[in-house]
Design a protein around this motif. Structure first.
Motif, PDB file in Angstrom:
ATOM      1  N   ALA A 178      -4.056  -2.082  12.456  1.00 48.90           N
ATOM      2  CA  ALA A 178      -3.352  -3.314  12.088  1.00 48.90           C
ATOM      3  C   ALA A 178      -2.786  -3.215  10.671  1.00 48.90           C
ATOM      4  O   ALA A 178      -1.652  -3.647  10.412  1.00 48.90           O
ATOM      5  CB  ALA A 178      -4.291  -4.509  12.204  1.00 48.90           C
ATOM      6  N   SER A 179      -3.552  -2.632   9.756  1.00 49.66           N
ATOM      7  CA  SER A 179      -3.052  -2.465   8.384  1.00 49.66           C
ATOM      8  C   SER A 179      -1.898  -1.475   8.344  1.00 49.66           C
ATOM      9  O   SER A 179      -0.943  -1.653   7.583  1.00 49.66           O
ATOM     10  CB  SER A 179      -4.181  -2.010   7.467  1.00 49.66           C
ATOM     11  N   GLU A 180      -1.983  -0.423   9.167  1.00 49.54           N
ATOM     12  CA  GLU A 180      -0.901   0.561   9.212  1.00 49.54           C
ATOM     13  C   GLU A 180       0.396  -0.071   9.711  1.00 49.54           C
ATOM     14  O   GLU A 180       1.476   0.206   9.185  1.00 49.54           O
ATOM     15  CB  GLU A 180      -1.301   1.728  10.126  1.00 49.54           C
ATOM     16  N   VAL A 181       0.283  -0.929  10.713  1.00 53.20           N
ATOM     17  CA  VAL A 181       1.473  -1.546  11.303  1.00 53.20           C
ATOM     18  C   VAL A 181       2.010  -2.667  10.429  1.00 53.20           C
ATOM     19  O   VAL A 181       3.219  -2.729  10.157  1.00 53.20           O
ATOM     20  CB  VAL A 181       1.149  -2.078  12.721  1.00 53.20           C
ATOM     21  N   LYS A 182       1.128  -3.560   9.985  1.00 52.38           N
ATOM     22  CA  LYS A 182       1.580  -4.756   9.277  1.00 52.38           C
ATOM     23  C   LYS A 182       1.789  -4.529   7.783  1.00 52.38           C
ATOM     24  O   LYS A 182       2.838  -4.890   7.232  1.00 52.38           O
ATOM     25  CB  LYS A 182       0.563  -5.890   9.487  1.00 52.38           C
ATOM     26  N   LEU A 183       0.794  -3.940   7.108  1.00 50.19           N
ATOM     27  CA  LEU A 183       0.891  -3.772   5.655  1.00 50.19           C
ATOM     28  C   LEU A 183       1.849  -2.650   5.274  1.00 50.19           C
ATOM     29  O   LEU A 183       2.585  -2.762   4.294  1.00 50.19           O
ATOM     30  CB  LEU A 183      -0.494  -3.524   5.053  1.00 50.19           C
ATOM     31  N   HIS A 184       1.811  -1.548   6.034  1.00 50.64           N
ATOM     32  CA  HIS A 184       2.678  -0.405   5.708  1.00 50.64           C
ATOM     33  C   HIS A 184       3.994  -0.418   6.490  1.00 50.64           C
ATOM     34  O   HIS A 184       4.782   0.523   6.372  1.00 50.64           O
ATOM     35  CB  HIS A 184       1.927   0.906   5.992  1.00 50.64           C
ATOM     36  N   ARG A 185       4.223  -1.441   7.295  1.00 48.39           N
ATOM     37  CA  ARG A 185       5.484  -1.614   8.036  1.00 48.39           C
ATOM     38  C   ARG A 185       5.856  -0.355   8.809  1.00 48.39           C
ATOM     39  O   ARG A 185       6.929   0.232   8.637  1.00 48.39           O
ATOM     40  CB  ARG A 185       6.598  -2.006   7.080  1.00 48.39           C
ATOM     41  N   LEU A 186       4.937   0.043   9.670  1.00 47.22           N
ATOM     42  CA  LEU A 186       5.108   1.302  10.408  1.00 47.22           C
ATOM     43  C   LEU A 186       6.347   1.287  11.296  1.00 47.22           C
ATOM     44  O   LEU A 186       7.069   2.286  11.386  1.00 47.22           O
ATOM     45  CB  LEU A 186       3.855   1.571  11.251  1.00 47.22           C
ATOM     46  N   SER A 187       6.628   0.162  11.949  1.00 40.78           N
ATOM     47  CA  SER A 187       7.783   0.086  12.846  1.00 40.78           C
ATOM     48  C   SER A 187       9.088   0.329  12.097  1.00 40.78           C
ATOM     49  O   SER A 187       9.978   1.042  12.577  1.00 40.78           O
ATOM     50  CB  SER A 187       7.824  -1.279  13.549  1.00 40.78           C
ATOM     51  N   GLU A 188       9.200  -0.270  10.914  1.00 38.41           N
ATOM     52  CA  GLU A 188      10.408  -0.076  10.109  1.00 38.41           C
ATOM     53  C   GLU A 188      10.535   1.364   9.637  1.00 38.41           C
ATOM     54  O   GLU A 188      11.642   1.928   9.614  1.00 38.41           O
ATOM     55  CB  GLU A 188      10.395  -1.016   8.910  1.00 38.41           C
ATOM     56  N   LYS A 189       9.417   1.968   9.253  1.00 39.92           N
ATOM     57  CA  LYS A 189       9.470   3.351   8.774  1.00 39.92           C
ATOM     58  C   LYS A 189       9.897   4.296   9.885  1.00 39.92           C
ATOM     59  O   LYS A 189      10.669   5.234   9.663  1.00 39.92           O
ATOM     60  CB  LYS A 189       8.102   3.761   8.225  1.00 39.92           C
ATOM     61  N   ILE A 190       9.411   4.052  11.097  1.00 40.92           N
ATOM     62  CA  ILE A 190       9.815   4.888  12.228  1.00 40.92           C
ATOM     63  C   ILE A 190      11.282   4.664  12.558  1.00 40.92           C
ATOM     64  O   ILE A 190      12.033   5.619  12.797  1.00 40.92           O
ATOM     65  CB  ILE A 190       8.930   4.584  13.458  1.00 40.92           C
TER      66      ILE A 190
END
Length: 254
Positions: A178-190
């Protein structure tokens, strides 16, 4: 030998633990951990798209721990792309090994530069730990149901211990992912990886079924701990406290 009631409770808990191990093993290999929509911000700004026109610039994305898919929408129709965290056409010598399985190295490709690698690897490792400890818990439940444990870790203490570890690992998987997806904005980075001309922003995002399987397994192991208590087995620390109290009372008598 345990009573019939304990046998039934231990068998149910063992089957639940085994089901959790299979469910997590299946969930790890899917791309249904996160699903969402990605807005092509650059294209939308060029034509000042608003309202229904904005839908022409909203694509889709879904991914898991190892691979995923995204559909780019920049006003000219959807263009599907597959991406993977574990495959690449470039030579292996150009990458750094993150961990070793037996004698083979699993190498992350260029996408490693776009994701928080330490968190991502931790999620994978803790997911594997959930599978391992769930299988151990299932085996011990069956052993306690039909056998007579003669060692502490094979008996009640082991049942509490392995279920607690599985429960903790499941909790860590959810928190880290959850922290990887929400805090680090994983979707945007991909979505923005190697995109020189276009900028993408997360339009909507939600966790998919594989993520909720981890929550289900976390709940199952927590319920297993309650089932052990219902079977009449005291919590380890509570049992030692009671014995200390009784010993102290006996000392006062003398």
């Amino acid at each position: 030998m345990p009573s019939r009631q304990k046998k039934v409770i231990f068998c149910i808990a063992g089957l639940l633990s085994f089901g959790c191990a299979l469910s997590v093993a299946a969930a790890i290999g899917t791309q249904f951990w996160v699903k969402g929509t990605i807005l092509c911000k650059t294209g939308a700004q060029l034509v000042n798209a608003t309202g229904p026109e904005l839908d022409k610039f909203v694509g889709e994305i879904s991914y898991g721990l190892f691979h995923g898919q995204r559909v780019k929408q920049c006003g000219l129709g959807g263009r599907p792309f597959q991406f993977s965290f574990l495959t690449s056409s470039q030579p292996r010598s150009e990458y750094v090994a993150l961990f070793v399985v037996y004698r083979y190295m699993i190498i992350f490709p260029d996408l490693l530069e776009a994701i928080p690698a330490s968190i991502h690897v931790s999620v994978i490792l803790f997911s594997a730990a959930v599978i391992i400890f769930s299988l151990v818990a299932a085996a011990l439940f069956m052993y306690n149901a039909f056998g007579t444990p003669y060692e502490t870790l094979h008996g009640p203490l082991g049942l509490y211990l392995w279920n607690f570890i599985s429960c903790s690992c499941g909790c860590l998987v959810m928190m880290l992912f959850a922290s990887e997806v929400k805090l680090h904005r994983l979707s945007e980075k991909i979505a923005n990886y190697k995109e020189g001309n276009f900028v993408y922003k997360t339009h909507s995002e939600e966790f998919d079924r594989s993520f909720w399987i981890i929550l289900f397994c976390f709940t199952v192991h927590f319920l297993n701990i309650l089932l052990i208590r219902i079977a009449g087995i005291q919590f380890p620390f509570q049992e030692s406290k009671e014995s200390d109290t009784s010993t102290g009372a006996a000392d006062l008598m003398y």
